[in-house]
Enzyme design. Sequence first.
Site, short mmCIF file in Angstrom:
data_model
loop_
_atom_site.label_atom_id
_atom_site.label_comp_id
_atom_site.label_asym_id
_atom_site.label_seq_id
_atom_site.Cartn_x
_atom_site.Cartn_y
_atom_site.Cartn_z
N ARG A 1 0.85 -1.19 0.00
CA ARG A 1 0.00 0.00 0.00
C ARG A 1 0.89 1.24 0.00
NH1 ARG A 1 -3.26 -2.91 -1.54
NH2 ARG A 1 -5.36 -3.38 -0.75
N HIS B 1 0.24 -0.55 -9.93
CA HIS B 1 -0.56 -1.46 -9.11
C HIS B 1 -0.98 -2.70 -9.91
CE1 HIS B 1 -2.98 -1.30 -5.16
NE2 HIS B 1 -2.88 -2.56 -5.53
#
Length: 334
Positions: free
Chosen positions: A237, A298
Amino acid sequence: MKTAVFSARPYDRRYLGETNARDHSRDDFEFAYFDVGLDASTVGLASGFDAVCAFVNDRLDAPVLRALHALGVRAVLLRCAGFNNVDVAAAEQLGLFVARVPAYSPEAVAEHALALIMTLNRQTHRAYNRVREGNFMLDGLLGRTLHGRTVGIVGTGKIGLATARIMKGLGCAVLGFDPYPSPAFAEIGEAVALDELLTCADIVSLHCPLTPETHHLINEESLARMKPGAMLVNTSRGGLVNTDAVVRALKSRHLGHLAIDVYEQESALFFQDLSGEIIDDDLFQRLMTFPNVLVTGHQGFFTVEALQEICSITLGNLADFANGVECSNRVTTA
């Protein structure tokens, strides 16, 4: 059971549709797909739906959850492991069902972390561009042999364990830190305190959830404790890393390499084509000027196997909600 799928991309439509047809054809599940993310400005699209299906950068704070509840939505399905974007306490107060995908193909993310490490270490991304231009010089492409190096794994859950096994297989010494250590890690490497890991590791790879305790886990102080010239890898994250501090560490040459698949402000950038736009995130643009920085958008989870598993678990969670049975993947404050 009507579900609004937000932040939907072509692959979401394909794999959710295929999984629904294969495993839940009798459950009368109906999906509507919206390309936009879920937030206060788009929550109205959920009107008339029983559930919403959200992704990592969708915003599910208290105002959005209250709006969903007022529209008649009773379930929030996260097609991801993290739930830091959800106000879980507010969801519980509203009686909303929230479920996630706690683990899916951990090898997918672990292998992407390896790809980032090897690409940045051996400069293969730069070599590829050089050769296409007819430049076969090796100057500036010098790497280090990974065998014998020390790799620090922060977070020894399923993805951290998968990464640790890969690095051990390459002949690396593996250190691990986790406040809730996994017994399985003892067979792979040595569990140490975070300070020792940062001090000793040539490569630090982050594999922990984003919580108030881990927010900006990598900051000016922790970066200063890292070995000069070390590599930092983040496939978890973006909020684990203080990007301002990382830029300063890169400028001072203390941080040798940075490889990230996530970014603090990624919700304004990732999962969309901005190639014809001016990106006004000055911090991100500054990162992109460093030759020793590698960024991907991502995509660590993005394999066929992972997508199939994500969709299967997500629809299983929806089936649990629809049938009123206990769901092992339900997210609560307890």
